[in-house]
Design an enzyme around this catalytic site. Structure first.
Site, PDB file in Angstrom:
ATOM      1  N   HIS A 170      61.005  80.783 110.921  1.00 38.60           N
ATOM      2  CA  HIS A 170      60.785  80.843 109.610  1.00 38.60           C
ATOM      3  C   HIS A 170      61.561  81.438 108.811  1.00 38.60           C
ATOM      4  O   HIS A 170      62.279  80.790 107.824  1.00 38.60           O
ATOM      5  CB  HIS A 170      59.095  81.725 109.196  1.00 38.60           C
ATOM      6  CG  HIS A 170      58.129  80.945 110.111  1.00 38.60           C
ATOM      7  ND1 HIS A 170      57.481  79.683 109.770  1.00 38.60           N
ATOM      8  CD2 HIS A 170      57.315  81.605 110.903  1.00 38.60           C
ATOM      9  CE1 HIS A 170      56.639  79.714 110.609  1.00 38.60           C
ATOM     10  NE2 HIS A 170      56.370  80.801 111.330  1.00 38.60           N
ATOM     11  N   ASP A 171      61.856  82.724 108.873  1.00 38.48           N
ATOM     12  CA  ASP A 171      62.785  83.530 108.019  1.00 38.48           C
ATOM     13  C   ASP A 171      64.220  82.987 108.149  1.00 38.48           C
ATOM     14  O   ASP A 171      64.927  83.141 107.234  1.00 38.48           O
ATOM     15  CB  ASP A 171      62.613  84.903 108.167  1.00 38.48           C
ATOM     16  CG  ASP A 171      61.060  85.576 107.706  1.00 38.48           C
ATOM     17  OD1 ASP A 171      60.550  84.575 106.847  1.00 38.48           O
ATOM     18  OD2 ASP A 171      60.768  86.558 107.879  1.00 38.48           O
TER      19      ASP A 171
END
Ligand code: BDR
Ligand code: CA
Length: 309
Positions: free
Chosen positions: A241-242
């Site tokens: 995600h990040d």
């Protein structure tokens, strides 16, 4: 090099995102602000210090501690996924020294926004609490920032904390609502995109095996929990995600973007509404290119020996 401020709540994938950013020559990570999210903010800050001590980025970014909880509700953490300490509960991290009189996150965000204006990209990897507080303090300065790349939301896919909400948005919907209502140049990286960024465990292991040492063994250690939980949940790998938000901040051409008008619902839902777009949303990504790129930069091997010495 483009100046970047990263707002983060480390977190396993936040840690991978920071390591990726520190190995990316296109950007200069000038400041990192911490926020309560995956873990309480003091633990998030300790994790950031652990990572700084491990990787020793040059120049060292300014570190500032941010909000200890959401604007209008109690903090919900994500320790089931990230571990009680946010980094997989490894037993043997070296101690970190307390931060000597560090500035607060809001003043650092505002200071960089005033100094760099359009040149600045803010990459938000946690709940949007710090950004909402900075907006309250100096909306004009924030309004002049070039880009706000935020990981969060589930636009046309199911959420990961409720059927309709993603973690970062659900932790502080009031903050997210203010940020989306402020007219900032938001580039949203929601689960729609990050679920296409699946890192296979074997790929990670093979990459780390090529650069043996303390950095590789730490990355392997704290990532292992992420893989275990993801596989237990039936996933094929760990969703980055990040790191994907960092990747899209560096190279937006990795994604297919759609202009949209979104509002944030009371539980953190990212709702499509009628009207002029207030953000662009990453929908499709070039997964193979991103994963290759991420793995190339995650853990560089020792510098090549100078042939003349
Ligand atoms: C987001 O939630 C956090 O647990 C991760 O660090 C990421 O920022 C994904 O929903
Ligand atoms: Ca995060």
């Amino acid at each position: 090099m483009a100046p970047i401020l990263i707002d983060t709540d480390p977190g396993i994938d936040d840690a991978l995102a920071l390591l990726f950013a520190w190995n990316s020559p296109e950007i200069q990570v000038e400041a990192i602000t911490t926020v309560a999210g995956n873990v309480p903010v003091d633990i998030a800050t300790t994790n950031l210090q652990r990572l700084l001590a491990l990787r020793k980025p040059v120049p060292r970014p300014l570190v500032a501690v941010g909000a200890s909880g959401p604007l209008a509700r109690a903090l919900t953490t994500a320790t089931r996924y990230h571990g009680e300490d946010g980094l997989g509960d490894l037993p043997d991290w070296p101690d970190v020294a307390p931060l000597p009189g560090s500035p607060d996150a809001v003043s650092v965000i505002i200071d960089l926004a005033r100094r760099h204006e359009r040149a600045l990209t803010i990459v938000a990897l946690g709940p949007l609490t710090n950004l909402a507080l900075a907006l309250k303090e100096d909306a004009a300065a924030l309004g002049r920032v070039g880009r706000v790349v935020a990981m969060g939301g589930a636009v046309d896919v199911p959420g990961n904390v409720t059927p309709t909400a993603e973690f970062n948005m659900s932790v502080d919907p009031e903050a997210a609502h203010r940020v989306f209502a402020a007219g900032l140049p938001i580039e949203l990286v929601p689960l729609d995109a990050t679920r296409q960024a699946m890192l296979p465990r074997a790929g990670m292991r093979a990459t780390l095996a090529r650069s043996p040492g303390l950095l590789a063994s730490r990355i392997q250690g704290f990532s292992e929990r992420g893989f275990r939980i993801a596989h237990g949940d039936g996933e094929q790998g760990m969703a980055l995600h990040d790191p994907l938000a960092v990747g899209l901040a560096i190279d937006p051409s990795l994604g297919k973007w759609e202009a949209a008008r979104l509002a944030i619902g009371p539980e953190g839902e990212t709702l499509r509404i009628n009207g002029a777009p207030n953000c662009r949303v990453a929908k499709g990504i070039d997964s193979n290119r991103f994963i290759r790129w991420f793995l190339d930069r995650l853990c560089p091997g020792p510098a090549p020996r100078d042939a003349s010495s």
